[in-house]
Design a protein around this motif. Structure first.
Motif: not given
Length: 210
Positions: A78-87
């Motif tokens: 129903a939806d997709t995202l690309e988000v930053p991944l931090l550590y």
């Protein structure tokens, strides 16, 4: 909500959620010491996953710098995202910073990511004591052949469209909150302009004007 973590051999990672969040995520944080992943929101409390990342998958998560997110609705994307991944507590010394990159919709990239996945694990379960919830959120569906809800089909076609679409970014930046139970609703507002075919010039009749 139930969430699974997926990974590819190329060091990409993502999660598939059984439903959407009430607010669009701003990014995610992986703590390499506690092995926990937390989803961050710009105006809401963070969402802590209640299952830790398996030890053998830690380094693969640490290779990624972004996280793909997909949301299911009645067995369809129903939806997709690309988000930053931090550590946090990164043994390789990655410097922790703010969420500088903005989340983007990325249906085609998410679809390609899921096709390449070769590892997965549960990441969050609404009821950890429910034995029936221990299976994958896919519930037997093939991750390499996921289907989109009708509202997203046109947007996906635009992402893989003609030259006029390739001139701009394939994943438009999100600018508005999204209701729970994701989906683009009336569409992302992108329109395809009509290109009129060129007309051939009239052929020379052979008369010499000079």
């Amino acid at each position: 909500m139930d969430v699974d973590l997926f990974l590819t051999p190329r060091g990409e990672c993502g999660m598939l959620c059984s439903e959407g969040f009430a607010e669009l995520p701003a990014g995610a944080i992986f703590d390499a010491e506690t092995m926990e992943i937390t989803v961050e929101f710009p105006g809401d409390a963070p969402f802590h996953m209640n299952i830790t990342v398996e030890d053998q998958l830690r380094d693969r998560v640490l290779l990624a710098r972004k996280l793909y997110m997909g949301f299911l609705e009645n067995g369809l994307i129903a939806d997709t995202l690309e988000v930053p991944l931090l550590y946090l507590n990164d043994p390789y010394g990655t410097e922790f910073g703010g969420m500088s990159a903005r989340p983007q919709r990325s249906m085609v990239k998410f679809e390609m990511f899921m096709r390449e996945c070769n590892a997965a694990q549960p990441l969050h379960r609404e009821d950890l004591g429910d034995e029936n919830a221990s299976g994958s959120v896919l519930k037997g569906m093939d991750p390499k052949h996921l289907e989109f809800v009708p509202q997203l089909i046109r947007q996906r076609m635009l992402e893989v469209g003609g030259p006029e679409m390739q001139a701009g970014p394939a994943t438009p930046v999100i600018s508005a909150p999204h209701p729970k139970g994701p989906g683009l609703g009336g569409g992302a507002g992108t329109s395809r302009r009509q290109i009129q075919p060129r007309r051939r010039p009239p052929e020379d009749d052979g008369d010499d004007q000079g």
